[in-house]
Design an enzyme around this catalytic site. Structure first.
Site, PDB file in Angstrom:
ATOM      1  CG  HIS A  86      -6.479 -19.628 -20.891  1.00  0.00           C
ATOM      2  ND1 HIS A  86      -5.832 -19.084 -21.865  1.00  0.00           N
ATOM      3  CD2 HIS A  86      -5.609 -20.990 -20.596  1.00  0.00           C
ATOM      4  CE1 HIS A  86      -4.665 -19.693 -22.164  1.00  0.00           C
ATOM      5  NE2 HIS A  86      -4.590 -20.698 -21.729  1.00  0.00           N
ATOM      6  CE  LYS A 109       6.312 -21.634 -22.202  1.00  0.00           C
ATOM      7  NZ  LYS A 109       5.238 -22.218 -21.263  1.00  0.00           N
ATOM      8  NE  ARG A 145      -5.060 -27.788 -23.804  1.00  0.00           N
ATOM      9  CZ  ARG A 145      -3.769 -26.665 -23.862  1.00  0.00           C
ATOM     10  NH1 ARG A 145      -3.985 -25.979 -24.849  1.00  0.00           N
ATOM     11  NH2 ARG A 145      -2.951 -27.084 -23.194  1.00  0.00           N
ATOM     12  CB  SER A 198      -1.820 -19.163 -25.837  1.00  0.00           C
ATOM     13  OG  SER A 198      -2.649 -19.314 -24.744  1.00  0.00           O
TER      14      SER A 198
HETATM   15  P1  ADP Z   1       1.154 -23.107 -19.258  1.00  0.00           P
HETATM   16  O1  ADP Z   1       0.677 -22.461 -18.189  1.00  0.00           O
HETATM   17  O2  ADP Z   1       1.528 -24.509 -19.238  1.00  0.00           O
HETATM   18  O3  ADP Z   1       2.163 -22.110 -20.169  1.00  0.00           O
HETATM   19  P2  ADP Z   1      -1.125 -21.940 -20.487  1.00  0.00           P
HETATM   20  O4  ADP Z   1      -1.057 -20.635 -19.925  1.00  0.00           O
HETATM   21  O5  ADP Z   1      -1.604 -21.887 -22.251  1.00  0.00           O
HETATM   22  O6  ADP Z   1       0.109 -23.191 -20.416  1.00  0.00           O
HETATM   23  O7  ADP Z   1      -2.440 -22.478 -19.734  1.00  0.00           O
HETATM   24  C1  ADP Z   1      -2.736 -22.705 -18.419  1.00  0.00           C
HETATM   25  C2  ADP Z   1      -3.759 -23.707 -17.983  1.00  0.00           C
HETATM   26  O8  ADP Z   1      -4.833 -23.587 -18.606  1.00  0.00           O
HETATM   27  C3  ADP Z   1      -2.939 -25.015 -18.361  1.00  0.00           C
HETATM   28  O9  ADP Z   1      -3.586 -26.048 -17.202  1.00  0.00           O
HETATM   29  C4  ADP Z   1      -3.657 -25.538 -19.674  1.00  0.00           C
HETATM   30  O10 ADP Z   1      -3.799 -26.943 -19.715  1.00  0.00           O
HETATM   31  C5  ADP Z   1      -4.990 -24.923 -19.252  1.00  0.00           C
HETATM   32  N1  ADP Z   1      -5.798 -24.552 -20.778  1.00  0.00           N
HETATM   33  C6  ADP Z   1      -5.286 -23.900 -21.776  1.00  0.00           C
HETATM   34  N2  ADP Z   1      -6.123 -24.152 -22.783  1.00  0.00           N
HETATM   35  C7  ADP Z   1      -7.205 -24.736 -22.378  1.00  0.00           C
HETATM   36  C8  ADP Z   1      -8.468 -25.191 -22.975  1.00  0.00           C
HETATM   37  N3  ADP Z   1      -8.901 -24.756 -24.187  1.00  0.00           N
HETATM   38  N4  ADP Z   1      -9.423 -25.944 -22.065  1.00  0.00           N
HETATM   39  C9  ADP Z   1      -8.993 -26.126 -20.602  1.00  0.00           C
HETATM   40  N5  ADP Z   1      -7.861 -25.885 -20.075  1.00  0.00           N
HETATM   41  C10 ADP Z   1      -6.912 -25.061 -21.004  1.00  0.00           C
END
Ligand code: ADP
Length: 163
Positions: free
Chosen positions: A17, A41, A90, A129
């Site tokens: 992130h 969630k 990813r 995460s």
């Molecule tokens: P969500 O919003 O789907 O619950 P997250 O909070 O984990 O998911 O992630 C927010 C955004 O960051 C999503 O677009 C996810 O694909 C992206 N993301 C998460 N981890 C990575 C990573 N390692 N590299 C690039 N983008 C990431």
């Protein structure tokens, strides 16, 4: 001035992130990282904890602001005069979900909110995460995945569990 929003659960923020945040912050005048308060969630960290982690990790990035929101992203974006959302990709497995989300937001907002995708830096491609939480739950080392203060916070949550 172009203001963008990077929405997500960030439960908790990982280096993946943070990499997207740093790269997006150099592309837009202002980047708002917005933690989704999704009561459906179950999360490990409260919204306040997730916001505080992001604030600490981005304190040196002057054009990055941290906020939280509930409800639809298009409504949050409209009330903050934002027309660009940033999301990360990813792997191909992310693509289908992200494509649908982006198209829904574009449609629902009457084309006022578009999505820009940043592909992950290869060193963080494996990071999520939920993966980090699973490693920590079983007592594994998450120091390559999150800043040290976050690793400590996760360990505190799981103390006495998982082993
Ligand atoms: P969500 O919003 O789907 O619950 P997250 O909070 O984990 O998911 O992630 C927010 C955004 O960051 C999503 O677009 C996810 O694909 C992206 N993301 C998460 N981890 C990575 C990573 N390692 N590299 C690039 N983008 C990431």
């Amino acid at each position: 001035m172009i203001r963008a929003v990077y929405p997500g659960s960030f439960d908790p923020m990982t280096y993946g992130h943070l990499d997207v945040i740093k790269r997006a912050s150099s592309m837009f005048d202002e980047l708002i990282v917005a933690v989704l308060n999704n009561k459906e969630k179950s999360a490990l960290f409260s919204v306040e904890e997730r916001v505080n982690i992001l604030k600490e990790a981005t304190k040196d990035l002057v054009n990055v602001k941290i906020d939280s929101f509930s409800g639809l992203l298009i409504n949050y974006a409209a009330s903050n005069d934002i027309h660009v959302a940033v999301r990360g990709l990813r792997a191909v497995t992310d693509f289908e979900y992200e494509l649908q989300l982006a198209q829904t937001n574009r449609q629902l907002s009457h084309e006022k909110l578009d999505t820009v995708f940043l592909t992950t830096s290869l060193e963080y491609a494996y990071l999520s995460s939920s993966g980090v939480k699973e490693i920590a739950y079983f007592g594994g080392d998450v120091s390559p995945c999150v800043p040290d203060f976050v690793a400590k916070m996760i360990q505190d949550k799981y103390k006495g569990k998982g082993e």
